[in-house]
Write an enzyme that holds these catalytic residues in place. Structure first.
Site, PDB file in Angstrom:
ATOM      1  N   ARG A  35       0.885  -1.114   0.100  1.00  0.00           N
ATOM      2  CA  ARG A  35      -0.121  -0.093   0.070  1.00  0.00           C
ATOM      3  C   ARG A  35       0.982   1.169   0.013  1.00  0.00           C
ATOM      4  O   ARG A  35       0.479   2.364  -0.155  1.00  0.00           O
ATOM      5  CB  ARG A  35      -0.895  -0.009   1.084  1.00  0.00           C
ATOM      6  CG  ARG A  35      -2.077   1.094   1.080  1.00  0.00           C
ATOM      7  CD  ARG A  35      -3.347   0.861   2.079  1.00  0.00           C
ATOM      8  NE  ARG A  35      -3.228  -0.102   3.121  1.00  0.00           N
ATOM      9  CZ  ARG A  35      -2.479   0.399   4.296  1.00  0.00           C
ATOM     10  NH1 ARG A  35      -1.858   1.546   4.478  1.00  0.00           N
ATOM     11  NH2 ARG A  35      -2.395  -0.550   5.408  1.00  0.00           N
ATOM     12  N   ASP A  43      -7.220  20.505 -13.018  1.00  0.00           N
ATOM     13  CA  ASP A  43      -7.590  19.127 -13.803  1.00  0.00           C
ATOM     14  C   ASP A  43      -7.191  18.988 -15.201  1.00  0.00           C
ATOM     15  O   ASP A  43      -8.147  19.771 -15.961  1.00  0.00           O
ATOM     16  CB  ASP A  43      -9.144  18.977 -13.577  1.00  0.00           C
ATOM     17  CG  ASP A  43      -9.517  17.470 -13.901  1.00  0.00           C
ATOM     18  OD1 ASP A  43      -8.842  16.785 -14.916  1.00  0.00           O
ATOM     19  OD2 ASP A  43     -10.523  16.730 -13.709  1.00  0.00           O
ATOM     20  N   TYR A  96     -15.979  18.233 -14.113  1.00  0.00           N
ATOM     21  CA  TYR A  96     -16.487  16.784 -14.182  1.00  0.00           C
ATOM     22  C   TYR A  96     -17.375  16.511 -13.328  1.00  0.00           C
ATOM     23  O   TYR A  96     -17.504  16.759 -11.870  1.00  0.00           O
ATOM     24  CB  TYR A  96     -15.292  15.862 -13.965  1.00  0.00           C
ATOM     25  CG  TYR A  96     -15.459  14.439 -14.244  1.00  0.00           C
ATOM     26  CD1 TYR A  96     -15.854  14.063 -15.044  1.00  0.00           C
ATOM     27  CD2 TYR A  96     -15.368  13.542 -12.972  1.00  0.00           C
ATOM     28  CE1 TYR A  96     -16.191  12.550 -15.136  1.00  0.00           C
ATOM     29  CE2 TYR A  96     -15.722  12.287 -13.045  1.00  0.00           C
ATOM     30  CZ  TYR A  96     -16.008  11.639 -14.267  1.00  0.00           C
ATOM     31  OH  TYR A  96     -16.234  10.523 -14.229  1.00  0.00           O
TER      32      TYR A  96
HETATM   33  C1  PLP Z   1     -13.051  10.881 -16.032  1.00  0.00           C
HETATM   34  C2  PLP Z   1     -12.698  12.398 -15.229  1.00  0.00           C
HETATM   35  C3  PLP Z   1     -12.477  12.371 -14.165  1.00  0.00           C
HETATM   36  C4  PLP Z   1     -12.448  11.342 -13.247  1.00  0.00           C
HETATM   37  O1  PLP Z   1     -11.682  10.089 -13.481  1.00  0.00           O
HETATM   38  P1  PLP Z   1     -11.790   8.347 -13.257  1.00  0.00           P
HETATM   39  O2  PLP Z   1     -10.386   8.079 -13.793  1.00  0.00           O
HETATM   40  O3  PLP Z   1     -12.989   8.251 -14.253  1.00  0.00           O
HETATM   41  O4  PLP Z   1     -12.306   8.257 -11.812  1.00  0.00           O
HETATM   42  C5  PLP Z   1     -11.902  13.606 -13.394  1.00  0.00           C
HETATM   43  N1  PLP Z   1     -11.792  14.824 -14.158  1.00  0.00           N
HETATM   44  C6  PLP Z   1     -12.198  14.654 -15.523  1.00  0.00           C
HETATM   45  C7  PLP Z   1     -11.962  15.904 -16.525  1.00  0.00           C
HETATM   46  C8  PLP Z   1     -12.701  13.313 -16.265  1.00  0.00           C
HETATM   47  O5  PLP Z   1     -12.907  13.491 -17.582  1.00  0.00           O
END
Ligand code: PLP
Length: 355
Positions: free
Chosen positions: A47, A169, A98
């Site tokens: 972990r 992001d 998202y």
């Molecule tokens: C898909 C997505 C996420 C979440 O990611 P997962 O891998 O599905 O948990 C977060 N931000 C954006 C912009 C995404 O497209």
């Protein structure tokens, strides 16, 4: 030895995160299946660390310009970042973030853990005004699926001036098209499920930071919450990352050409494209027309998610949780790397079917 020529991203994607160039070392770090390690080293337990994770983290870190950590999913990385906040923190975030990110914020707010102000991330003045007392400025750009674009340098500067933690992001733009850490962001976050992996075969997340203390806190959160990925997924992501520059270049080229060819089609009310990246969003006059378009594709695949080598599409409002401000007729298309003429032939006949 310091290399006098910093390597280009195309080269880093190929060269970073490899075992040392020594006799009989494999070129790729293997998939290390291990729940525990012989005592006395840095890893100790499954972990806390894994050599396959480290290889991926070294490569992603080189591309983003920081220290990467891989998580079990993009949303596990989101949870780890939100967990850094003190009780009662004020979060400023895009109203079209998202969906999973918005749901985590709403749930944390409902429990009284934090206060969220949702803004239009493309309205720079409004974001700056809201950020004055923020503890966290969450930026997503381009947004999923509205495709709004943030003025990253201006927003990051405003967030930093307010002493807020600034998170970007970077899932949609990828490190090939956008470098938030170089602009001063504290954390870059990825759903590595998408473009980084690129083959629709793994769910994975990542954070990248420059500050050592922030890295240590995120590492502690990952270890403590067990938000750890399987080594096979991470191996697949690293293998996918090797071709990220080529994939993004080709998919973006295809997206731009599709926008040129689809422009003015009578079935469309609007055609959204931020000018870069591989996500386009045609908007049909209503949900029925959009559903007819989606049902008519043959080569492209009706599926959620994005960033794979294959073109996928979906009408976003088919998800009950999607924001009411997303048009019911908006279809998010993740443009792949197929030949443009084959893609266009499929999408053109589907557009005609939607009229
Ligand atoms: C898909 C997505 C996420 C979440 O990611 P997962 O891998 O599905 O948990 C977060 N931000 C954006 C912009 C995404 O497209």
């Amino acid at each position: 030895m310091i290399d006098p020529h910093p390597l280009h991203p195309e080269t880093l994607a190929v060269a970073a995160g490899r075992p040392a160039a020594e006799p009989d070392q494999p070129l790729n770090t293997p998939v290390v299946f291990a729940s525990t390690y012989t005592a006395g080293g840095d890893l100790e337990y499954g972990r806390y660390g894994n050599p396959t994770w480290t290889a991926f983290e070294d490569a992603l870190g080189a591309l983003e310009g920081g220290h990467a950590l891989t998580f079990a999913s993009g949303l596990a990385a989101v949870a780890a970042v939100l967990d850094l906040l003190p009780e009662g923190a004020h979060v400023v975030a895009p109203r079209h973030s998202y969906l999973g990110t918005l749901t985590q914020l709403a749930e944390a707010e409902r429990r009284g853990r934090l206060r969220a102000t949702l803004i239009d991330i493309a309205d720079t003045d409004a974001v700056v005004a809201a950020t004055g007392d923020a503890d966290l400025l969450w930026i997503e750009s381009p947004t999923n699926p509205a495709l709004e674009v943030a003025d990253l340098p201006a927003l990051i500067a405003a967030g930093s001036a307010a002493r807020a933690l600034v998170v970007v992001d970077n899932t949609f733009a990828t490190p090939m098209l956008q470098h938030p850490l170089a602009d001063g962001a504290d954390v870059v976050l990825h759903s590595a499920t998408k473009f980084l992996s690129g083959h629709s075969d793994a769910v994975l997340g990542a954070t990248v930071t420059r500050d050592a203390d922030l890295h240590a806190r995120l590492l502690a959160a990952r270890s403590l919450h067990g938000a750890t990925p399987g080594p096979m997924e991470v191996y697949l992501a690293l293998r996918g990352l090797r071709t990220l520059p080529l994939r993004v270049e080709r998919a973006q080229e295809n997206a731009r050409e599709l926008i040129r060819r689809a422009g003015g089609h009578p079935a469309l009310a609007e055609l959204r494209y931020p000018g870069f990246g591989a996500i386009v969003a045609p908007v049909f006059p209503d949900a029925e027309a959009a559903d007819a378009f989606v049902a008519a594709v043959r080569l492209c695949r009706h599926a959620t998610s994005l960033g794979g080598v294959e073109t996928t599409l979906e009408r976003r409002r088919r998800w009950p949780g999607e924001a009411a401000s997303i048009p019911p007729g908006l279809v998010r298309i993740s443009v792949g790397i197929e030949h443009i003429d084959d893609l266009w032939a499929d999408l053109a006949q589907a557009l005609d079917a939607a009229r």
